[in-house]
Motif scaffolding. Structure first.
Motif, PDB file in Angstrom:
ATOM      1  N   SER A  82       0.824  -1.206   0.000  1.00  0.00           N
ATOM      2  CA  SER A  82       0.000   0.000   0.000  1.00  0.00           C
ATOM      3  C   SER A  82       0.857   1.254   0.000  1.00  0.00           C
ATOM      4  O   SER A  82       0.539   2.242  -0.669  1.00  0.00           O
ATOM      5  CB  SER A  82      -0.927   0.002   1.212  1.00  0.00           C
ATOM      6  OG  SER A  82      -1.885  -1.022   1.112  1.00  0.00           O
ATOM      7  N   ASP A 182      -4.630 -10.949  -1.956  1.00  0.00           N
ATOM      8  CA  ASP A 182      -5.950 -11.549  -2.163  1.00  0.00           C
ATOM      9  C   ASP A 182      -5.836 -13.023  -2.541  1.00  0.00           C
ATOM     10  O   ASP A 182      -6.657 -13.845  -2.111  1.00  0.00           O
ATOM     11  CB  ASP A 182      -6.697 -10.778  -3.260  1.00  0.00           C
ATOM     12  CG  ASP A 182      -7.037  -9.363  -2.819  1.00  0.00           C
ATOM     13  OD1 ASP A 182      -7.438  -9.183  -1.656  1.00  0.00           O
ATOM     14  OD2 ASP A 182      -6.907  -8.439  -3.637  1.00  0.00           O
ATOM     15  N   ARG A 201      -7.190  -7.129   6.134  1.00  0.00           N
ATOM     16  CA  ARG A 201      -6.315  -6.732   5.024  1.00  0.00           C
ATOM     17  C   ARG A 201      -6.678  -5.348   4.502  1.00  0.00           C
ATOM     18  O   ARG A 201      -5.823  -4.492   4.273  1.00  0.00           O
ATOM     19  CB  ARG A 201      -6.427  -7.762   3.919  1.00  0.00           C
ATOM     20  CG  ARG A 201      -5.620  -7.417   2.656  1.00  0.00           C
ATOM     21  CD  ARG A 201      -6.564  -7.027   1.552  1.00  0.00           C
ATOM     22  NE  ARG A 201      -5.923  -7.027   0.264  1.00  0.00           N
ATOM     23  CZ  ARG A 201      -5.847  -5.959  -0.514  1.00  0.00           C
ATOM     24  NH1 ARG A 201      -6.354  -4.819  -0.124  1.00  0.00           N
ATOM     25  NH2 ARG A 201      -5.273  -6.043  -1.694  1.00  0.00           N
ATOM     26  N   LEU A 202      -7.990  -5.091   4.344  1.00  0.00           N
ATOM     27  CA  LEU A 202      -8.424  -3.782   3.855  1.00  0.00           C
ATOM     28  C   LEU A 202      -8.160  -2.690   4.888  1.00  0.00           C
ATOM     29  O   LEU A 202      -7.775  -1.566   4.537  1.00  0.00           O
ATOM     30  CB  LEU A 202      -9.907  -3.822   3.500  1.00  0.00           C
ATOM     31  CG  LEU A 202     -10.260  -4.605   2.232  1.00  0.00           C
ATOM     32  CD1 LEU A 202     -11.775  -4.719   2.078  1.00  0.00           C
ATOM     33  CD2 LEU A 202      -9.656  -3.925   0.999  1.00  0.00           C
ATOM     34  N   SER A 205      -4.467  -1.975   4.664  1.00  0.00           N
ATOM     35  CA  SER A 205      -4.119  -1.316   3.405  1.00  0.00           C
ATOM     36  C   SER A 205      -4.613   0.122   3.373  1.00  0.00           C
ATOM     37  O   SER A 205      -3.858   1.044   3.037  1.00  0.00           O
ATOM     38  CB  SER A 205      -4.717  -2.092   2.221  1.00  0.00           C
ATOM     39  OG  SER A 205      -4.175  -3.392   2.151  1.00  0.00           O
ATOM     40  N   LEU A 206      -5.886   0.323   3.728  1.00  0.00           N
ATOM     41  CA  LEU A 206      -6.442   1.672   3.674  1.00  0.00           C
ATOM     42  C   LEU A 206      -5.854   2.576   4.752  1.00  0.00           C
ATOM     43  O   LEU A 206      -5.632   3.773   4.520  1.00  0.00           O
ATOM     44  CB  LEU A 206      -7.964   1.607   3.790  1.00  0.00           C
ATOM     45  CG  LEU A 206      -8.680   0.901   2.632  1.00  0.00           C
ATOM     46  CD1 LEU A 206     -10.182   0.814   2.912  1.00  0.00           C
ATOM     47  CD2 LEU A 206      -8.431   1.620   1.319  1.00  0.00           C
TER      48      LEU A 206
END
Length: 256
Positions: A82, A182, A201-202, A205-206
């Protein structure tokens, strides 16, 4: 799709600034986002069963200790990926303007050059997907991250059209690394836990990407793009060490 959208965004931003004004570069994407949200609402069929209640299993069975190692690798590579993705995609507009100073100064042309880079680089995800259908994750992931290191170092010093070539290589391997987390979730995590792991994970990442965008300006101001690219190369080296911790596995067997 997200990388192809980055290509379109780079080109569209340049033309909107040139033809209308800089505010249009915010207003037009906002309207397109609203339209996409409405399209999603009416086009996607409703789910009849929660993913956790399905009986889908991971394709590779791992003992708990090894699964914990995989989760660590997924978390770290999601964070480093990211950072690299957002520092490049958010900084490339200013970086290409700096490195093409005196060669190309038209914002529409510079936006088109970025769109060409992103369009070509996005195809790397298709190739990576094909490779992951046939081979194990670790050697492909390590190869992708390994190529990032010298290309980022080259990009730190290149100018003009040589910079264009170096940046194209950088983005090919940064975009090519996007699918791996993913794929690891699908291959190693069963349906019972997959949504929660994907959510983590999101979140990572975000959360990391928002910090990367916030730090981009101060980092460039203090270090300059050259030292920032060198630092990104060092970050790729750290990612390489982490990816080497992935377990060995047989190549996936495609269903007949």
């Amino acid at each position: 799709m997200s990388c192809a959208a980055s290509a379109l965004a780079a080109m569209l931003t340049g033309f909107l600034i040139k033809w209308i004004a800089w505010r249009a570069a915010f207003a037009v994407p906002a309207l397109l986002s609203v339209a996409c949200g409405l399209w999603f609402k009416f086009a996607c069929p409703p789910e009849t069963e929660a993913p956790a209640k399905r009986k889908g299993k991971s394709t590779v069975s791992l003992p708990p200790s090894m699964l914990a190692r995989v989760l660590i690798v997924m978390t770290v590579t999601a964070a480093t990926g990211s950072i690299l993705f957002n520092l490049t995609t958010n900084g490339n507009s200013q970086l290409i303007a700096e490195r093409f100073s005196g060669v190309v100064n038209d914002p529409a042309v510079l936006g088109t050059l970025l769109a060409v880079i992103y369009t070509i680089a996005s195809l790397a995800q298709v190739l990576v997907g094909k490779l992951l259908d046939r081979f194990a994750i670790r050697p492909i992931f390590m190869g992708i991250v390994l190529f990032q290191i010298p290309l980022l170092m080259l990009c730190a010093y290149a100018e003009g059209w040589w910079f264009f070539v170096a940046m194209l290589g950088v983005m090919i391997f940064i975009f090519g690394a996007v699918p791996f987390v993913d794929v690891m979730i699908v291959r190693y995590i069963d349906d019972h836990s997959r949504s929660r792991v994907a959510g983590i994970r999101l979140a990572v990442s975000l959360g990391i990407s928002s910090c990367a965008v916030w730090l981009l300006g101060p980092a460039v101001k203090v270090l300059g793009f050259q030292h920032l690219m060198i630092g990104m190369g060092c970050l790729s080296f750290c990612s390489l060490l982490v990816v080497s911790l992935l377990p060995s596995e047989p190549a996936p067997v495609k269903a007949p």
